[in-house]
Scaffold this active site. Structure first.
Site, PDB file in Angstrom:
ATOM      1  N   ARG A  47     -35.843  28.180  22.281  1.00  0.00           N
ATOM      2  CA  ARG A  47     -35.118  29.046  21.324  1.00  0.00           C
ATOM      3  C   ARG A  47     -33.738  29.398  21.868  1.00  0.00           C
ATOM      4  O   ARG A  47     -32.751  29.430  21.138  1.00  0.00           O
ATOM      5  CB  ARG A  47     -35.907  30.331  21.029  1.00  0.00           C
ATOM      6  CG  ARG A  47     -35.060  31.332  20.241  1.00  0.00           C
ATOM      7  CD  ARG A  47     -35.782  32.521  19.629  1.00  0.00           C
ATOM      8  NE  ARG A  47     -36.890  33.026  20.373  1.00  0.00           N
ATOM      9  CZ  ARG A  47     -36.814  33.769  21.475  1.00  0.00           C
ATOM     10  NH1 ARG A  47     -35.637  34.134  21.976  1.00  0.00           N
ATOM     11  NH2 ARG A  47     -37.899  34.177  22.087  1.00  0.00           N
ATOM     12  N   TYR A  99     -22.461  32.004  -3.358  1.00  0.00           N
ATOM     13  CA  TYR A  99     -23.816  31.460  -3.497  1.00  0.00           C
ATOM     14  C   TYR A  99     -24.813  32.598  -3.784  1.00  0.00           C
ATOM     15  O   TYR A  99     -24.743  33.666  -3.160  1.00  0.00           O
ATOM     16  CB  TYR A  99     -24.155  30.742  -2.187  1.00  0.00           C
ATOM     17  CG  TYR A  99     -25.528  30.181  -2.134  1.00  0.00           C
ATOM     18  CD1 TYR A  99     -25.860  29.058  -2.881  1.00  0.00           C
ATOM     19  CD2 TYR A  99     -26.517  30.761  -1.333  1.00  0.00           C
ATOM     20  CE1 TYR A  99     -27.135  28.523  -2.832  1.00  0.00           C
ATOM     21  CE2 TYR A  99     -27.787  30.228  -1.273  1.00  0.00           C
ATOM     22  CZ  TYR A  99     -28.092  29.111  -2.027  1.00  0.00           C
ATOM     23  OH  TYR A  99     -29.351  28.598  -1.981  1.00  0.00           O
ATOM     24  N   ASP A 178     -17.478  30.182   4.078  1.00  0.00           N
ATOM     25  CA  ASP A 178     -18.565  29.232   3.851  1.00  0.00           C
ATOM     26  C   ASP A 178     -17.920  27.923   3.391  1.00  0.00           C
ATOM     27  O   ASP A 178     -17.366  27.839   2.299  1.00  0.00           O
ATOM     28  CB  ASP A 178     -19.527  29.806   2.794  1.00  0.00           C
ATOM     29  CG  ASP A 178     -20.703  28.879   2.501  1.00  0.00           C
ATOM     30  OD1 ASP A 178     -20.566  27.649   2.669  1.00  0.00           O
ATOM     31  OD2 ASP A 178     -21.748  29.392   2.059  1.00  0.00           O
ATOM     32  N   LYS A 203     -26.697  20.446   2.784  1.00  0.00           N
ATOM     33  CA  LYS A 203     -25.939  19.794   1.727  1.00  0.00           C
ATOM     34  C   LYS A 203     -25.183  18.573   2.289  1.00  0.00           C
ATOM     35  O   LYS A 203     -25.818  17.625   2.672  1.00  0.00           O
ATOM     36  CB  LYS A 203     -24.995  20.810   1.078  1.00  0.00           C
ATOM     37  CG  LYS A 203     -25.661  22.181   0.790  1.00  0.00           C
ATOM     38  CD  LYS A 203     -26.730  22.146  -0.257  1.00  0.00           C
ATOM     39  CE  LYS A 203     -27.561  23.432  -0.348  1.00  0.00           C
ATOM     40  NZ  LYS A 203     -26.845  24.679  -0.491  1.00  0.00           N
TER      41      LYS A 203
HETATM   42  C1  LIG Z   1     -27.132  26.079  -0.276  1.00  0.00           C
HETATM   43  C2  LIG Z   1     -26.052  26.995   0.114  1.00  0.00           C
HETATM   44  C3  LIG Z   1     -26.285  28.059   0.998  1.00  0.00           C
HETATM   45  C4  LIG Z   1     -27.653  28.362   1.562  1.00  0.00           C
HETATM   46  O1  LIG Z   1     -28.078  27.366   2.424  1.00  0.00           O
HETATM   47  P1  LIG Z   1     -29.614  26.986   2.689  1.00  0.00           P
HETATM   48  O2  LIG Z   1     -29.520  25.840   3.629  1.00  0.00           O
HETATM   49  O3  LIG Z   1     -30.226  26.662   1.371  1.00  0.00           O
HETATM   50  O4  LIG Z   1     -30.252  28.191   3.286  1.00  0.00           O
HETATM   51  C5  LIG Z   1     -25.205  28.852   1.350  1.00  0.00           C
HETATM   52  N1  LIG Z   1     -23.968  28.636   0.837  1.00  0.00           N
HETATM   53  C6  LIG Z   1     -23.723  27.632  -0.020  1.00  0.00           C
HETATM   54  C7  LIG Z   1     -22.336  27.448  -0.547  1.00  0.00           C
HETATM   55  C8  LIG Z   1     -24.745  26.785  -0.416  1.00  0.00           C
HETATM   56  O5  LIG Z   1     -24.482  25.802  -1.297  1.00  0.00           O
END
Ligand SMILES: *Cc1c(COP(=O)(O)O)cnc(C)c1O
Length: 413
Positions: A47, A99, A178, A203
């Protein structure tokens, strides 16, 4: 120093094995032996750190031009850890169109812990400035940070990272971005003044819809220390096998994104000319508002593979979605396969309807995440689904008005 596309493939090699393997090993070990009681081993417990995760963390730090990278078990775990470096009483200014899970994390979880958040339209720089400064009449403290996304979801508005960062830093606030929708291939926010970059690596970075993962990169040793504390204490770390999936995804990021963007531009043009389509949201279109194009020319090297469009009033968007065969009806984005979804029902239902409409996410809005397939198959698929929606308008005995009203009602639940 090697260039970006070479860095994608090679990362920063660790050289900790003698086999000559060209890929870093996946160390399936939760614990690491000490040489002696007095020794200070590089690794002790997985961890706290392990070589497989470190490879990925160094890889993303290199690509985002940051001091240190961190890998988490999901994008939301990364966001949770980043927000946990703040304290009760702190206030964060948050882009009004973030998001859904991030919105809930701020408004349901962290609000209960005394971390305040104020929504702001990040395209309005004067509003950003006054939100960060706060209302002293109301007893606001200046915000500790501003949090937003490079491209907003699902309307793909371009945020000007450099301009927002200049304002934030004037008030001593950190800038958290983000960068999921554009990735470091198209923009490196730390170079534009951001302090922390976050990814849902689920993604584009992993890119194959086969892993849930999050990454964060910080600038400076102080933030690195604070985020490492959050990562290790909250413990939402990414397992070694998943670290390797993300590492491998990153190797082909540029190739995938080039094709995804090429396909997205062609699809956006096709939709723009379709009589059942009212608007197309994609910053790569020449028809996009000139300010977006101007902004894009400042910081973005491309526009990604996500676009959204609204159908004309009376057309039921769910008929289109239910009749797609190449596009899969699914949430998420950024993978090799094309996905389609209805934000008001699938990705943005957590946002109260009023808030949703205020930011422009209507009940008729469809979002596409364009993959790397043959673009003619994708366009044909959309075309036949739009034909079905057109046919549905004329079905005898069904009032168009009623079926549309039903769809709208459905969106409200
Ligand atoms: C999908 C997404 C998240 C969250 O991510 P996870 O991997 O599903 O926890 C955060 N920000 C954006 C812009 C996203 O598209």
């Amino acid at each position: 120093m090697t260039r970006f596309n070479t860095q994608l493939v090679h990362g920063l090699s660790v050289n900790d094995n003698t086999t000559g393997a060209v890929n870093p090993p996946i160390y399936n070990s939760s614990t690491y032996a000490f040489e002696s009681v007095d020794s200070m081993p590089r690794w002790d417990y997985a961890r706290s750190g392990n070589p497989t995760r470190e490879f990925l963390e160094r890889q993303i730090a290199q690509l985002e031009h940051g001091t240190r990278g961190f890998a988490f078990s999901s994008g939301l775990a990364a966001i949770h850890a980043v927000l946990s470096i703040f304290r009760p009483g702190d206030r964060i200014v948050v882009g009004a169109n973030v998001y859904g899970g991030t919105y809930s994390l701020f408004n349901e979880h962290f609000s209960g812990w005394g971390l305040g958040s104020d929504p702001v339209d990040t395209s309005d720089l004067a509003a950003v400035e006054s939100a960060i400064a706060g209302d002293s009449q109301r007893g606001d403290v200046p915000a500790r940070a501003v949090y937003f996304e490079t491209l907003t979801n699902p309307l793909l508005r371009v945020n000007d990272v450099a301009a927002i960062a200049r304002i934030a830093h004037r008030h001593g606030a950190l800038v958290i971005v983000d960068n999921t929708f554009v990735t470091p291939y198209l923009q490196q926010p730390l170079d534009l003044g951001a302090d922390i970059v976050i990814h849902s690596a689920t993604k584009y970075l992993a890119g194959h819809s086969d892993v849930i993962a999050g990454l964060a990169v910080v600038k400076g040793d102080d933030l690195a220390k604070r985020l490492y504390y959050s990562q290790n204490r909250l413990g939402g770390v990414l397992a070694p096998a998943e670290c390797d999936s993300v590492r491998r995804g990153i190797q082909t990021l540029a190739l995938r994104m080039d094709r995804q963007q090429e396909n997205a531009v062609a699809i956006a043009r096709y939709l723009l000319a379709h009589p059942l389509v009212r608007t197309v949201h994609y910053p790569g279109l020449p028809s996009s508002s000139s300010s977006d194009t101007a902004l894009a020319s400042k910081g973005l090297r491309g526009f990604g593979g996500v676009l959204s469009f609204e159908v004309v009033p009376g057309v039921d968007p769910s008929v289109i979605l239910d009749n797609l065969h190449v596009f899969r009806l699914a949430v998420s984005l950024g993978a090799v396969e094309s996905l389609a979804e209805l934000p008001c029902r699938m990705t943005h239902f957590e946002l109260p309807r009023e808030e949703r409409l205020k930011v422009g996410i209507t009940d008729e809005l469809i979002r596409l995440s364009v993959g790397i397939e043959d673009v003619d198959d994708l366009i044909e698929d959309l075309g036949q689904a739009l034909d079905k929606a057109y046919d549905a308008l004329g079905v005898p005995g069904v009032s168009v008005h009623d079926s549309f009203a039903d769809a709208a009602r459905g969106c409200r639940v």
